[in-house]
Design an enzyme around this catalytic site. Structure first.
Site, PDB file in Angstrom:
ATOM      1  CG  ASN A   1      -2.380  -0.992   1.267  1.00 44.74           C
ATOM      2  OD1 ASN A   1      -2.934  -0.065  -0.144  1.00 44.74           O
ATOM      3  ND2 ASN A   1      -2.184  -1.859   1.663  1.00 44.74           N
TER       4      ASN A   1
ATOM      5  CG  HIS B   1      -9.500  -2.713   9.468  1.00 43.50           C
ATOM      6  ND1 HIS B   1      -8.128  -3.569  10.641  1.00 43.50           N
ATOM      7  CD2 HIS B   1     -10.269  -3.928   9.659  1.00 43.50           C
ATOM      8  CE1 HIS B   1      -9.012  -4.959  11.076  1.00 43.50           C
ATOM      9  NE2 HIS B   1      -9.855  -4.995  10.608  1.00 43.50           N
TER      10      HIS B   1
HETATM   11  C1  GAR Z   1      -3.586  -3.818   4.637  1.00 40.95           C
HETATM   12  O1  GAR Z   1      -4.218  -5.225   4.165  1.00 40.95           O
HETATM   13  C2  GAR Z   1      -3.954  -3.570   5.289  1.00 40.95           C
HETATM   14  O2  GAR Z   1      -5.581  -3.329   5.680  1.00 40.95           O
HETATM   15  C3  GAR Z   1      -3.729  -4.184   6.962  1.00 40.95           C
HETATM   16  O3  GAR Z   1      -2.375  -4.428   6.846  1.00 40.95           O
HETATM   17  C4  GAR Z   1      -1.996  -4.710   4.910  1.00 40.95           C
HETATM   18  C5  GAR Z   1      -0.458  -4.160   4.831  1.00 40.95           C
HETATM   19  O4  GAR Z   1      -0.049  -4.702   3.267  1.00 40.95           O
HETATM   20  N1  GAR Z   1      -3.895  -3.614   8.065  1.00 40.95           N
HETATM   21  C6  GAR Z   1      -4.158  -3.815   8.970  1.00 40.95           C
HETATM   22  O5  GAR Z   1      -4.560  -5.106   9.374  1.00 40.95           O
HETATM   23  C7  GAR Z   1      -4.288  -3.327  10.305  1.00 40.95           C
HETATM   24  N2  GAR Z   1      -5.616  -3.522  11.322  1.00 40.95           N
HETATM   25  P1  GAR Z   1       0.918  -4.282   3.310  1.00 40.95           P
HETATM   26  O6  GAR Z   1       2.513  -4.369   3.600  1.00 40.95           O
HETATM   27  O7  GAR Z   1       1.164  -4.827   1.921  1.00 40.95           O
HETATM   28  O8  GAR Z   1       0.284  -2.506   2.205  1.00 40.95           O
END
Ligand code: GAR
Length: 192
Positions: free
Chosen positions: A17, A107
């Site tokens: 992200n 989230h």
């Molecule tokens: C994402 O899916 C985000 O929504 C989640 O962590 C992932 C990070 O992915 N966040 C949570 O669960 C917060 N409670 P990334 O490191 O590939 O961006």
């Protein structure tokens, strides 16, 4: 007058992200991704920050307290908006007070369901699957002092099919995150 925004991205994991947000805003002159802050030394987001040539700070619990390293780094970078992108630690009160309505989180579920401490990444998708939910999605929300409880700004849904598993749900949710998170950030900043 066009306002200038200096964003800090907080991440603890892979950072897909964070990278997607950096790329989206690369050509938007008044929105600058000033830095990435990470609390896990081995997180892949650090490699991404290096590759993307974005300044980054690795920090620990002590650095995250009031009047410590994180606070002075945000000041030094002139940060005026904070985006959590897979950041798995609670945001301290000093930061919430200093950036009122200027910290948002994404989230990987439809809050208020499947939020709270320990609910992150595949833990969320596993719980969704076990409860035989017919849909899941993403929630973008303001951050307050409790995990996943700030006001929801935006949600997007995706169906869960009988053939879905944790991995396929994770993929569907990630697709929504990458599609919508930058657009929603852009819209919020436009209205500030
Ligand atoms: C994402 O899916 C985000 O929504 C989640 O962590 C992932 C990070 O992915 N966040 C949570 O669960 C917060 N409670 P990334 O490191 O590939 O961006």
């Amino acid at each position: 007058m066009i306002r200038k925004f200096n964003l800090a991205l907080f991440a603890s994991g892979s950072g897909t992200n964070a990278e997607n947000i950096v790329n989206y805003f690369a050509k938007i002159m008044n929105i600058n991704i000033s830095c990435i802050l990470c609390n896990k030394p081995d997180a892949y987001v650090v490699e991404r920050a290096k590759k993307l040539k974005i300044d980054y700070l690795l920090f620990n619990k002590q650095d995250f307290q009031k009047n410590a390293k994180v606070e002075s780094y945000l000041l030094e970078k002139n940060v005026n908006f904070i985006v959590l992108a897979g950041f798995l630690s609670l945001i301290p009160e000093w930061m919430i007070e200093k950036y009122p309505h200027r910290i948002i989180n994404i989230h990987p579920a439809l809050l208020p369901k499947y939020g709270g401490k320990g609910m992150y990444g595949n833990n969320v998708h596993k719980a969704v699957l076990e409860n035989k939910e017919k849909e899941t999605g993403i929630s973008i929300h303001y951050v307050n002092k409790n995990y996943d409880e700030g006001n929801v700004i935006f949600q997007a849904k995706t169906d869960i099919e009988l053939t879905d598993n944790v991995e396929s749900i994770a993929k569907k949710v990630q697709k929504l995150e990458h599609k919508y998170y930058p657009i929603v950030i852009d819209k919020i900043l436009l209205n500030l």
